[in-house]
Design an enzyme around this catalytic site. Structure first.
Site, PDB file in Angstrom:
ATOM      1  N   LYS A  29      48.469  44.598  43.330  1.00 22.47           N
ATOM      2  CA  LYS A  29      48.325  43.372  42.541  1.00 22.47           C
ATOM      3  C   LYS A  29      47.469  43.652  41.306  1.00 22.47           C
ATOM      4  O   LYS A  29      46.376  44.214  41.411  1.00 22.47           O
ATOM      5  CB  LYS A  29      47.668  42.288  43.407  1.00 22.47           C
ATOM      6  CG  LYS A  29      47.507  40.958  42.687  1.00 22.47           C
ATOM      7  CD  LYS A  29      47.174  39.843  43.664  1.00 22.47           C
ATOM      8  CE  LYS A  29      45.712  39.617  43.881  1.00 22.47           C
ATOM      9  NZ  LYS A  29      44.992  39.059  42.739  1.00 22.47           N
ATOM     10  N   ASP A  70      49.356  38.974  38.819  1.00 24.30           N
ATOM     11  CA  ASP A  70      48.683  37.733  39.225  1.00 24.30           C
ATOM     12  C   ASP A  70      47.906  37.145  38.043  1.00 24.30           C
ATOM     13  O   ASP A  70      46.687  37.248  37.974  1.00 24.30           O
ATOM     14  CB  ASP A  70      47.745  38.056  40.403  1.00 24.30           C
ATOM     15  CG  ASP A  70      47.121  36.810  40.998  1.00 24.30           C
ATOM     16  OD1 ASP A  70      47.651  35.703  40.777  1.00 24.30           O
ATOM     17  OD2 ASP A  70      46.088  36.945  41.687  1.00 24.30           O
ATOM     18  N   THR A  87      41.881  29.849  47.912  1.00 26.23           N
ATOM     19  CA  THR A  87      41.220  29.943  49.219  1.00 26.23           C
ATOM     20  C   THR A  87      39.693  29.885  49.096  1.00 26.23           C
ATOM     21  O   THR A  87      38.994  29.706  50.085  1.00 26.23           O
ATOM     22  CB  THR A  87      41.623  31.232  49.959  1.00 26.23           C
ATOM     23  OG1 THR A  87      41.580  32.304  49.037  1.00 26.23           O
ATOM     24  CG2 THR A  87      42.998  31.130  50.554  1.00 26.23           C
ATOM     25  N   ASP A  97      50.122  26.106  31.798  1.00 24.40           N
ATOM     26  CA  ASP A  97      50.118  25.726  30.383  1.00 24.40           C
ATOM     27  C   ASP A  97      51.284  24.773  30.146  1.00 24.40           C
ATOM     28  O   ASP A  97      51.953  24.360  31.095  1.00 24.40           O
ATOM     29  CB  ASP A  97      50.236  26.996  29.510  1.00 24.40           C
ATOM     30  CG  ASP A  97      49.501  26.856  28.182  1.00 24.40           C
ATOM     31  OD1 ASP A  97      49.667  25.805  27.524  1.00 24.40           O
ATOM     32  OD2 ASP A  97      48.771  27.786  27.794  1.00 24.40           O
ATOM     33  N   ARG A 108      38.440  43.448  48.803  1.00 26.79           N
ATOM     34  CA  ARG A 108      37.117  44.059  48.987  1.00 26.79           C
ATOM     35  C   ARG A 108      36.927  44.852  50.270  1.00 26.79           C
ATOM     36  O   ARG A 108      36.273  45.900  50.234  1.00 26.79           O
ATOM     37  CB  ARG A 108      36.026  42.984  48.801  1.00 26.79           C
ATOM     38  CG  ARG A 108      35.827  42.640  47.342  1.00 26.79           C
ATOM     39  CD  ARG A 108      35.046  41.377  47.131  1.00 26.79           C
ATOM     40  NE  ARG A 108      35.857  40.194  47.362  1.00 26.79           N
ATOM     41  CZ  ARG A 108      35.437  38.941  47.140  1.00 26.79           C
ATOM     42  NH1 ARG A 108      34.219  38.723  46.705  1.00 26.79           N
ATOM     43  NH2 ARG A 108      36.243  37.928  47.350  1.00 26.79           N
ATOM     44  N   LYS A 122      48.270  33.872  37.165  1.00 26.71           N
ATOM     45  CA  LYS A 122      48.048  32.439  37.469  1.00 26.71           C
ATOM     46  C   LYS A 122      48.247  31.565  36.230  1.00 26.71           C
ATOM     47  O   LYS A 122      47.327  30.895  35.757  1.00 26.71           O
ATOM     48  CB  LYS A 122      46.659  32.227  38.068  1.00 26.71           C
ATOM     49  CG  LYS A 122      46.446  32.940  39.401  1.00 26.71           C
ATOM     50  CD  LYS A 122      45.090  32.573  39.995  1.00 26.71           C
ATOM     51  CE  LYS A 122      44.891  33.108  41.396  1.00 26.71           C
ATOM     52  NZ  LYS A 122      44.721  34.557  41.496  1.00 26.71           N
TER      53      LYS A 122
HETATM   54  O1  C5P Z   1      40.052  40.386  49.724  1.00 25.86           O
HETATM   55  P1  C5P Z   1      39.398  39.860  48.486  1.00 25.86           P
HETATM   56  O2  C5P Z   1      38.647  38.581  48.706  1.00 25.86           O
HETATM   57  O3  C5P Z   1      38.584  40.891  47.756  1.00 25.86           O
HETATM   58  O4  C5P Z   1      40.626  39.491  47.529  1.00 25.86           O
HETATM   59  C1  C5P Z   1      40.375  38.939  46.289  1.00 25.86           C
HETATM   60  C2  C5P Z   1      41.686  38.839  45.581  1.00 25.86           C
HETATM   61  O5  C5P Z   1      42.473  37.751  46.104  1.00 25.86           O
HETATM   62  C3  C5P Z   1      41.491  38.589  44.093  1.00 25.86           C
HETATM   63  O6  C5P Z   1      42.362  39.455  43.401  1.00 25.86           O
HETATM   64  C4  C5P Z   1      41.885  37.134  43.928  1.00 25.86           C
HETATM   65  O7  C5P Z   1      42.442  36.882  42.675  1.00 25.86           O
HETATM   66  C5  C5P Z   1      42.907  36.949  45.038  1.00 25.86           C
HETATM   67  N1  C5P Z   1      43.179  35.554  45.398  1.00 25.86           N
HETATM   68  C6  C5P Z   1      42.296  34.724  46.046  1.00 25.86           C
HETATM   69  N2  C5P Z   1      42.618  33.439  46.364  1.00 25.86           N
HETATM   70  C7  C5P Z   1      43.800  32.960  46.037  1.00 25.86           C
HETATM   71  C8  C5P Z   1      44.716  33.765  45.364  1.00 25.86           C
HETATM   72  C9  C5P Z   1      44.372  35.069  45.079  1.00 25.86           C
HETATM   73  O8  C5P Z   1      41.189  35.123  46.354  1.00 25.86           O
HETATM   74  N3  C5P Z   1      44.128  31.727  46.406  1.00 25.86           N
END
Ligand code: C5P
Length: 242
Positions: free
Chosen positions: A35, A64, A120, A69, A217, A66
């Site tokens: 991603k 990604d 999330t 617009d 992470r 997002k």
């Molecule tokens: O696993 P971790 O928390 O590090 O993942 C973070 C990734 O998930 C980021 O790239 C973030 O943009 C993506 N993400 C998110 N919540 C969403 C959509 C994507 O955290 N609803």
């Protein structure tokens, strides 16, 4: 047949093409989808897509950005995205049917579009603070389902949602509508002070119906990222056997 690595989406949340390339080389055998988010895209530019494909011709890329617009701008931006050769791209479900339909038109069938429902990292308090109706703030799933329905009707391939909502999304939008789930934390690695408010383990998310898991992470910050990714694949493999 779908392999465990096809479930795994690794976000290249780094700021240079060099660092991204290092992770792609390291993880190309254990990750099915890489991603590219705003941080990397802004710093490295659209050529990052070709750079990743040079290292792994097999890897699918999820852009990604997002988008959110006016319909015409989203349509034109999506045409550009479609020309890059990525597999997935995101658009906020937002409020406008016309914007979602413009994204589908711009994608021209070349990119699978995923709608961003409710991030999330967003909790009830955030929705209350933003002035959402109590029927949504007290039941975030209701808001996620509403947004998923909007995306489905516009012709999106799926949505980004937490593992808690994946099953209900399938019931509402159909079994082939993709549920892509971030906020995943392997049981062995729940970081302190994490900003993901609605987290779940890989196994639970798949049991609940998630088609792909965004795991950043826990892999990126592990001492041995490849080992961490393989441990997660093991967990996915176990649940697929059941
Ligand atoms: O696993 P971790 O928390 O590090 O993942 C973070 C990734 O998930 C980021 O790239 C973030 O943009 C993506 N993400 C998110 N919540 C969403 C959509 C994507 O955290 N609803």
């Amino acid at each position: 047949m779908k392999q465990p690595k096809d479930y795994l989406i690794f976000p290249l949340d780094v700021s240079t093409a060099k660092e991204a390339g290092r992770y792609v080389s390291l993880l190309r055998d254990s990750v099915g989808v890489f991603k590219v988010g705003l941080e990397l895209f802004i710093n490295a530019g659209p050529s990052i897509v070709h750079e990743i494909h040079k290292i792994s011709t097999e890897a699918r890329i999820f852009l990604d950005l997002k988008l959110h617009d006016i319909p015409e701008t989203v349509y034109r931006a999506m045409q550009g995205i479609a020309s890059l050769g990525v597999t997935y791209a995101t658009v906020h479900c937002g409020e406008s049917k016309k914007m979602l339909e413009a994204a589908v038109k711009g994608a021209g069938g070349k990119v699978h579009l995923l709608g961003v429902t409710v991030l999330t990292s967003v909790a009830k308090e955030d929705l209350r603070w933003a002035g959402y109706d109590a029927s949504f703030t007290e039941d975030v799933t209701r808001l996620v389902l509403k947004k998923a329905e909007m995306a489905g009707k516009a012709g999106f391939a799926g949505v980004i949602c937490s593992g808690h909502e994946a099953g209900q999304i399938k019931n509402t939008c159909g079994a082939s509508f993709l549920a892509v789930t971030p906020g995943i934390r392997p049981i062995w690695d729940v970081p302190k002070g994490d900003d993901q408010a609605r987290v779940m383990t890989p196994a639970r998310a798949i049991q609940n119906g998630s088609d792909h898991l965004v795991i950043g992470r826990p892999i990126r910050d592990a001492k041995d990222p490849d080992r961490a990714a393989r441990q997660i694949l093991g967990e996915i493999e176990e649940v697929l056997k059941k």
